[in-house]
Motif scaffolding. Structure first.
Motif, PDB file in Angstrom:
ATOM      1  N   SER A 149      45.812  45.812  44.830  1.00 13.22           N
ATOM      2  CA  SER A 149      44.905  46.750  44.165  1.00 13.22           C
ATOM      3  C   SER A 149      43.490  46.185  44.082  1.00 13.22           C
ATOM      4  CB  SER A 149      45.418  47.068  42.754  1.00 13.22           C
ATOM      5  OG  SER A 149      46.683  47.675  42.804  1.00 13.22           O
ATOM      6  N   ALA A 150      43.371  44.887  43.810  1.00 11.81           N
ATOM      7  CA  ALA A 150      42.052  44.262  43.729  1.00 11.81           C
ATOM      8  C   ALA A 150      41.328  44.317  45.073  1.00 11.81           C
ATOM      9  CB  ALA A 150      42.182  42.822  43.253  1.00 11.81           C
ATOM     10  N   MET A 151      42.049  44.066  46.163  1.00 11.24           N
ATOM     11  CA  MET A 151      41.441  44.115  47.492  1.00 11.24           C
ATOM     12  C   MET A 151      40.979  45.527  47.832  1.00 11.24           C
ATOM     13  SD  MET A 151      44.023  41.607  49.621  1.00 11.24           S
ATOM     14  CE  MET A 151      43.019  41.659  51.127  1.00 11.24           C
ATOM     15  N   ILE A 152      41.808  46.515  47.535  1.00 10.26           N
ATOM     16  CA  ILE A 152      41.418  47.909  47.763  1.00 10.26           C
ATOM     17  C   ILE A 152      40.240  48.278  46.868  1.00 10.26           C
ATOM     18  CG2 ILE A 152      42.163  50.283  47.315  1.00 10.26           C
ATOM     19  CD1 ILE A 152      43.210  49.454  49.886  1.00 10.26           C
ATOM     20  N   GLY A 153      40.271  47.787  45.625  1.00 13.00           N
ATOM     21  CA  GLY A 153      39.210  48.110  44.678  1.00 13.00           C
ATOM     22  C   GLY A 153      37.844  47.619  45.108  1.00 13.00           C
ATOM     23  N   VAL A 154      37.784  46.448  45.745  1.00 14.25           N
ATOM     24  CA  VAL A 154      36.497  45.922  46.229  1.00 14.25           C
ATOM     25  C   VAL A 154      35.895  46.866  47.267  1.00 14.25           C
ATOM     26  CG1 VAL A 154      35.407  44.054  47.527  1.00 14.25           C
ATOM     27  CG2 VAL A 154      37.044  43.523  45.722  1.00 14.25           C
ATOM     28  N   LEU A 155      36.715  47.301  48.223  1.00  8.98           N
ATOM     29  CA  LEU A 155      36.225  48.219  49.253  1.00  8.98           C
ATOM     30  C   LEU A 155      35.895  49.587  48.666  1.00  8.98           C
ATOM     31  CD1 LEU A 155      38.704  47.304  52.135  1.00  8.98           C
ATOM     32  CD2 LEU A 155      36.291  46.717  51.972  1.00  8.98           C
ATOM     33  N   ALA A 156      36.698  50.042  47.691  1.00  6.25           N
ATOM     34  CA  ALA A 156      36.399  51.319  47.041  1.00  6.25           C
ATOM     35  C   ALA A 156      35.081  51.246  46.285  1.00  6.25           C
ATOM     36  CB  ALA A 156      37.534  51.692  46.088  1.00  6.25           C
ATOM     37  N   LEU A 157      34.792  50.096  45.689  1.00  7.45           N
ATOM     38  CA  LEU A 157      33.520  49.904  44.988  1.00  7.45           C
ATOM     39  C   LEU A 157      32.349  49.957  45.966  1.00  7.45           C
ATOM     40  CD1 LEU A 157      32.000  49.115  42.349  1.00  7.45           C
ATOM     41  CD2 LEU A 157      32.346  46.728  43.009  1.00  7.45           C
ATOM     42  N   LEU A 158      32.496  49.304  47.105  1.00  8.72           N
ATOM     43  CA  LEU A 158      31.422  49.288  48.105  1.00  8.72           C
ATOM     44  C   LEU A 158      31.224  50.671  48.730  1.00  8.72           C
ATOM     45  CD1 LEU A 158      32.235  45.892  49.849  1.00  8.72           C
ATOM     46  CD2 LEU A 158      30.441  46.347  48.177  1.00  8.72           C
ATOM     47  N   LYS A 159      32.327  51.419  48.879  1.00  3.95           N
ATOM     48  CA  LYS A 159      32.251  52.753  49.464  1.00  3.95           C
ATOM     49  C   LYS A 159      31.990  53.834  48.415  1.00  3.95           C
ATOM     50  CE  LYS A 159      35.386  53.687  52.674  1.00  3.95           C
ATOM     51  NZ  LYS A 159      34.593  53.820  53.892  1.00  3.95           N
ATOM     52  N   MET A 201      35.743  39.505  46.968  1.00  2.94           N
ATOM     53  CA  MET A 201      37.157  39.753  47.243  1.00  2.94           C
ATOM     54  C   MET A 201      38.028  38.645  46.670  1.00  2.94           C
ATOM     55  SD  MET A 201      39.122  42.009  49.016  1.00  2.94           S
ATOM     56  CE  MET A 201      38.169  42.679  50.387  1.00  2.94           C
ATOM     57  N   LEU A 202      37.613  37.396  46.860  1.00  4.00           N
ATOM     58  CA  LEU A 202      38.384  36.256  46.366  1.00  4.00           C
ATOM     59  C   LEU A 202      38.436  36.241  44.845  1.00  4.00           C
ATOM     60  CD1 LEU A 202      39.881  33.584  46.835  1.00  4.00           C
ATOM     61  CD2 LEU A 202      37.649  32.440  46.913  1.00  4.00           C
ATOM     62  N   PHE A 203      37.279  36.420  44.204  1.00  7.22           N
ATOM     63  CA  PHE A 203      37.233  36.413  42.746  1.00  7.22           C
ATOM     64  C   PHE A 203      38.052  37.557  42.158  1.00  7.22           C
ATOM     65  CE2 PHE A 203      32.951  33.990  42.188  1.00  7.22           C
ATOM     66  CZ  PHE A 203      33.553  32.871  42.734  1.00  7.22           C
ATOM     67  N   ALA A 204      37.982  38.735  42.783  1.00  9.80           N
ATOM     68  CA  ALA A 204      38.742  39.885  42.299  1.00  9.80           C
ATOM     69  C   ALA A 204      40.241  39.600  42.348  1.00  9.80           C
ATOM     70  CB  ALA A 204      38.406  41.126  43.120  1.00  9.80           C
ATOM     71  N   MET A 205      40.688  38.975  43.430  1.00  7.51           N
ATOM     72  CA  MET A 205      42.110  38.636  43.552  1.00  7.51           C
ATOM     73  C   MET A 205      42.514  37.598  42.512  1.00  7.51           C
ATOM     74  SD  MET A 205      42.313  38.480  47.716  1.00  7.51           S
ATOM     75  CE  MET A 205      43.964  37.797  47.752  1.00  7.51           C
ATOM     76  N   LEU A 206      41.667  36.590  42.282  1.00  7.37           N
ATOM     77  CA  LEU A 206      41.983  35.561  41.285  1.00  7.37           C
ATOM     78  C   LEU A 206      42.041  36.151  39.883  1.00  7.37           C
ATOM     79  CD1 LEU A 206      39.787  32.577  42.575  1.00  7.37           C
ATOM     80  CD2 LEU A 206      42.276  32.824  42.734  1.00  7.37           C
ATOM     81  N   ILE A 207      41.110  37.046  39.573  1.00  6.06           N
ATOM     82  CA  ILE A 207      41.111  37.712  38.267  1.00  6.06           C
ATOM     83  C   ILE A 207      42.388  38.523  38.089  1.00  6.06           C
ATOM     84  CG2 ILE A 207      39.981  39.519  36.900  1.00  6.06           C
ATOM     85  CD1 ILE A 207      37.315  38.518  38.155  1.00  6.06           C
ATOM     86  N   ALA A 208      42.777  39.245  39.142  1.00  5.88           N
ATOM     87  CA  ALA A 208      43.980  40.073  39.080  1.00  5.88           C
ATOM     88  C   ALA A 208      45.231  39.225  38.879  1.00  5.88           C
ATOM     89  CB  ALA A 208      44.098  40.906  40.358  1.00  5.88           C
ATOM     90  N   VAL A 209      45.322  38.124  39.608  1.00  2.00           N
ATOM     91  CA  VAL A 209      46.492  37.239  39.481  1.00  2.00           C
ATOM     92  C   VAL A 209      46.539  36.610  38.087  1.00  2.00           C
ATOM     93  CG1 VAL A 209      47.544  35.105  40.302  1.00  2.00           C
ATOM     94  CG2 VAL A 209      46.661  36.761  41.943  1.00  2.00           C
ATOM     95  N   PHE A 210      45.395  36.145  37.593  1.00  2.00           N
ATOM     96  CA  PHE A 210      45.338  35.529  36.258  1.00  2.00           C
ATOM     97  C   PHE A 210      45.743  36.536  35.185  1.00  2.00           C
ATOM     98  CE2 PHE A 210      42.948  34.651  32.333  1.00  2.00           C
ATOM     99  CZ  PHE A 210      43.432  33.382  32.034  1.00  2.00           C
TER     100      PHE A 210
END
Length: 293
Positions: free
Chosen positions: A30-40, A234-243
């Motif tokens: 979801s975090a990875m998709i969210g980054v691209l959705a934010l940019l788009k 993308m990396l930070f979003a994934m780390l935040i999601a995992v944490f």
């Protein structure tokens, strides 16, 4: 407390293992998709899609008579896709703006889903128990087969995102240039929308309709406070999601009455507010230094 933490991290309990692995897979994709959705600039569309998933899940149960995960995912995917098409058609063929179209589709879809949910719960049909968990999710009820399905679907999302990352980025930043070099923009947009719908659909079981959009939006917007480079976002979003998944699941493990999905969203929100305050204080401090010099 330390013994509880050790028991939790050891994942000796199969239920804890299923919930933890399921929420991590869900939040990462979801975090990875969210980054691209934010940019788009498609973050709000995810909320309408999440609300449209509810009637799809209810229709699947109404037609099949059981809570089969495959049929629920297929039906929810179809209604989620129909919601995105409806938003696109409304904005293209009318004077209604995007935000109003999203509100219209989301409210109609959620109203229809609530009606179907209420109808199923009052008709006495066997096996309808637990459908209400689609509203706020119930990560604690994830079974091993649910985790396996999450593993496959999340893996598909992550692999496709990696393979088409450059194309997604190019269209998000310079659509005209992407069109001039011959990229199939409609097909790539279709692929991205399909991935976003799929990410939302697989997350409904864990965090529910109401909170699923937060799983996509919050990590990406929070990461944006800390860096401007896409790879790091993308990396930070994934780390935040995992944490957030780890902490939220641990809270639910420690206090069984606490729901896992909402706590994951709460942790993400706390990180987001803290990042905003740090960024705001940093800008004020920077302005004072400039004025002094």
């Amino acid at each position: 407390m330390m013994s509880t933490l050790q028991d939790f991290l050891s994942c000796s309990d199969p239920n804890v293992r299923n919930v933890l692995l399921g929420t991590i897979l869900l939040s990462t994709s979801s975090a990875m998709i969210g980054v691209l959705a934010l940019l788009k600039r498609k973050t709000l569309i995810s909320d309408a899609i999440a609300h449209a998933v509810l009637p799809g899940s209810c229709l699947a149960f109404l037609l099949t008579g059981n809570k089969n995960s495959i049929w629920l995912i297929i039906s929810a995917f179809i209604t989620g896709w129909l919601a995105s098409i409806a938003i696109d058609q409304i904005t293209t063929h009318s004077k209604i703006k995007l935000d109003a179209a999203i509100a219209i589709v989301a409210s109609i879809a959620f109203g229809l889903g609530s009606f179907l949910l209420s109808m199923l719960q009052h008709n006495g049909q066997a096996g309808q128990g637990g459908l209400k968990s689609f509203l706020l999710g119930s990560a604690a009820t994830l079974l091993q087969e649910d985790v396996v399905a999450l593993l496959w679907l999340s893996g598909i999302i992550i692999v496709v995102l990696i393979l088409f990352f450059k194309e997604f980025m190019l269209i998000a930043f310079d659509r005209l240039f992407a069109q001039s070099i011959g990229l199939p923009i409609k097909k790539i947009n279709f692929l991205f929308t399909s991935l976003m719908v799929l990410a939302i659909v697989i997350g409904i079981r864990a965090v529910g309709v109401v909170l699923m959009s937060a799983m996509l939006i919050t990590p990406s917007t929070t990461a944006r406070f800390w860096t401007g480079k896409i790879a790091y976002i993308m990396l930070f979003a994934m780390l935040i999601a995992v944490f957030a998944s780890l902490v939220g699941t641990f809270i639910s493990y420690t206090i069984p009455s606490m729901p896992t999905g909402p706590w994951i969203v709460v942790i993400m929100s706390l990180i987001a507010y803290s990042s905003f305050l740090v960024a705001w204080c940093g800008r004020i401090f920077k302005k004072k230094r400039i004025n002094i010099s």
